[in-house]
Design a protein around this motif. Structure first.
Motif, PDB file in Angstrom:
ATOM      1  N   UNK A  18     -19.841  25.119  -7.219  1.00 10.50           N
ATOM      2  CA  UNK A  18     -18.456  24.694  -7.281  1.00 10.50           C
ATOM      3  C   UNK A  18     -18.156  23.572  -6.287  1.00 10.50           C
ATOM      4  N   UNK A  35     -22.192  35.145  -5.532  1.00  9.83           N
ATOM      5  CA  UNK A  35     -21.063  34.381  -5.008  1.00  9.83           C
ATOM      6  C   UNK A  35     -21.492  33.103  -4.289  1.00  9.83           C
ATOM      7  N   UNK A  36     -22.597  33.197  -3.557  1.00 10.41           N
ATOM      8  CA  UNK A  36     -23.126  32.021  -2.869  1.00 10.41           C
ATOM      9  C   UNK A  36     -23.481  30.916  -3.848  1.00 10.41           C
ATOM     10  N   UNK A  70     -21.119  30.154   6.490  1.00  4.73           N
ATOM     11  CA  UNK A  70     -21.550  29.620   5.204  1.00  4.73           C
ATOM     12  C   UNK A  70     -20.579  28.574   4.633  1.00  4.73           C
ATOM     13  N   UNK A  71     -19.290  28.761   4.879  1.00  2.40           N
ATOM     14  CA  UNK A  71     -18.306  27.816   4.352  1.00  2.40           C
ATOM     15  C   UNK A  71     -18.484  26.431   4.969  1.00  2.40           C
ATOM     16  N   UNK A 110     -12.563  32.300  -4.173  1.00  2.00           N
ATOM     17  CA  UNK A 110     -13.325  31.251  -3.499  1.00  2.00           C
ATOM     18  C   UNK A 110     -14.074  31.752  -2.253  1.00  2.00           C
ATOM     19  N   UNK A 111     -14.699  32.896  -2.358  1.00  2.00           N
ATOM     20  CA  UNK A 111     -15.501  33.382  -1.244  1.00  2.00           C
ATOM     21  C   UNK A 111     -16.974  33.254  -1.601  1.00  2.00           C
ATOM     22  N   UNK A 112     -17.833  33.262  -0.592  1.00  2.00           N
ATOM     23  CA  UNK A 112     -19.267  33.150  -0.868  1.00  2.00           C
ATOM     24  C   UNK A 112     -20.059  34.317  -0.314  1.00  2.00           C
ATOM     25  N   UNK A 113     -19.410  35.131   0.488  1.00  2.00           N
ATOM     26  CA  UNK A 113     -20.125  36.295   0.995  1.00  2.00           C
ATOM     27  C   UNK A 113     -19.289  37.541   0.751  1.00  2.00           C
ATOM     28  N   UNK A 114     -19.960  38.588   0.345  1.00  2.00           N
ATOM     29  CA  UNK A 114     -19.278  39.844   0.094  1.00  2.00           C
ATOM     30  C   UNK A 114     -19.736  40.859   1.143  1.00  2.00           C
ATOM     31  N   UNK A 132     -26.808  40.941  -2.398  1.00  2.00           N
ATOM     32  CA  UNK A 132     -25.603  41.096  -3.225  1.00  2.00           C
ATOM     33  C   UNK A 132     -24.664  39.905  -3.084  1.00  2.00           C
ATOM     34  N   UNK A 133     -24.905  39.066  -2.065  1.00  2.00           N
ATOM     35  CA  UNK A 133     -24.081  37.867  -1.921  1.00  2.00           C
ATOM     36  C   UNK A 133     -24.670  36.673  -2.670  1.00  2.00           C
ATOM     37  N   UNK A 159     -21.510  24.785   3.365  1.00  2.00           N
ATOM     38  CA  UNK A 159     -21.190  24.228   2.050  1.00  2.00           C
ATOM     39  C   UNK A 159     -20.399  22.937   2.194  1.00  2.00           C
ATOM     40  N   UNK A 172     -20.416  29.464  -5.335  1.00  2.00           N
ATOM     41  CA  UNK A 172     -19.703  28.707  -4.315  1.00  2.00           C
ATOM     42  C   UNK A 172     -20.319  27.338  -4.088  1.00  2.00           C
TER      43      UNK A 172
END
Lengths: 78, 325
Positions: free
Chosen positions: B102, B95-96, B59-60, A48-52, B91-92, B63, B99
């Protein structure tokens, strides 16, 4: 107890540098740990992460979206 | 405000290196020193400031806000604005995307964020102020935000959920607004500063070589290409210029740092600003590597639609700029 360290990242330069810093810290301080690189996006999304990149220690996300310094990692692992 | 830098540049070139004011080399070198110092200072200030803002709007939190609040259409604009303060790493993007989906955020709103985030970022803004001045920067930022908002609304209207890859559809079906547990870090500014500071240095270190090379190339062109050189090929009345440069720019991948100083010289030598901005938006906002990454979550058709809509909006804003500027 051996630490299970995972580095989540899809292979960008930042993720690579996170891996090498973590490996360096583990080696230099003789920390008993396994370092695993997770590149599969479906696997990554389970955390459940959004940034790597993200650093996971014993299944807990400790750092996400930035490359930490060696000292910061050492503090997290101790 | 930056006169003192000009003095330093003049002093170095004409006194220390003892070059003649009429030489091309002297002009180019003077330009290089002045621009490098000015731009690095501005980049530092902007990146640091954005770092502080971002530290309070991670970012969390974005969201969580977008998925919990009913915003009656404003969510596109907000997502786009959040994109401005969020540093973006291509590269994010996957996942963004997941996220957001979701968290129950509509696809169009997610796109609004994904479009503005790379387009208006701290590095681009810092460079823009240094190269084109505050007024042009404001126009760029505002149009970048509007571009993200409008493209997001259009993409939502197209009902593109069916073109997501199967596993993302599963994620979409399981999306729950409640599972979003965002806990704010309770840190004082003093505790945040070292982390922000380290990030600023890291970003600067990463872009400085590109900036310097870009300014060096710009400096050479500045000294050697005659004024108005490009006007012959690309004046405002040439209707094909904007779409051609935009389409050329989309597959290109460069962090804005290398390309902006060159573009500034091109504008100085006669390329219309709107055409140049369309080119930069194409380079910065969309890229082939990003498309490759997105393949994991979107079918080809969806990526093509996404890029198509954004490209079209960029071309339109290029025309608008050429008319109003």
């Amino acid at each position: 107890m051996s630490l299970a360290i995972k580095i989540l990242g899809t292979g960008c330069p930042k993720c690579q540098s996170m891996v090498s810093i973590v490996q360096k810290v583990v080696k230099e301080n003789n920390i008993d740990a396994t370092v695993e690189k997770v590149e599969d996006i479906m696997e990554i999304m389970k955390y459940n992460i959004m940034t790597t990149p993200a650093l996971v220690v014993n299944n807990e996300v400790t750092i996400k979206g930035r490359v930490p310094s060696g000292e910061e990692i050492l503090a997290l692992l101790n | 405000m930056f006169d003192w830098i000009q003095h330093i540049a003049d002093w170095l070139v004409y006194s220390v290196f003892n070059l003649n004011t009429n030489q091309h080399l002297a002009k180019a070198l003077n330009f290089f020193i002045y621009d490098s110092i000015k731009i690095l200072i501005l980049l530092f200030v902007v990146i640091f400031f954005m770092g502080i803002v971002n530290s309070y709007f991670p970012i969390d939190k974005v969201r969580s806000y977008l998925s919990k609040n009913k915003l009656y259409g404003l969510e596109y604009l907000l997502a786009s604005l959040f994109g401005v303060v969020t540093p973006f790493c291509s590269c994010s993007s996957v996942p963004l995307f997941i996220g957001f989906v979701r968290g129950g955020i509509p696809l169009g709103v997610t796109f609004a964020f994904l479009i503005t985030s790379p387009l208006v970022n701290e590095v681009a803004v810092g460079l823009f102020i240094g190269l084109f001045g505050v007024k042009t920067t404001l126009i760029y930022v505002i149009s970048g935000v509007l571009l993200g908002t409008i493209s997001g609304i259009i993409l939502q209207k197209l009902k593109l959920e069916r073109f997501l890859t199967p596993w993302v559809k599963t994620v979409l079906a399981d999306a729950q607004r409640e599972q979003d547990l965002f806990q704010e870090e309770k840190l004082s500014l003093k505790q945040r500063l070292p982390i922000i500071w380290a990030e600023v240095l890291k970003i600067l270190k990463g872009i400085i070589p590109y900036v310097l090379v870009g300014i060096a190339i710009g400096g050479l062109m500045h000294g050697y290409i005659s004024e108005g050189f490009f006007e012959r090929y690309m004046d405002k009345d040439n209707l094909f210029a904007v779409p051609i440069v935009t389409i050329l720019a989309v597959p290109m991948y460069s962090n804005a740092s290398g390309i902006l100083p060159v573009v500034q010289v091109l504008v100085h030598k006669g390329i219309p600003l709107g055409t140049a901005i369309a080119f930069m938006m194409g380079v910065v906002g969309l890229s082939l590597p990003e498309a490759m990454l997105l393949k994991k979550v979107m079918t080809f058709k969806l990526i093509a639609t996404f890029f198509g809509v954004v490209t079209l909006c960029i071309i339109l804003s290029g025309y608008v700029f050429n008319i109003i500027l």
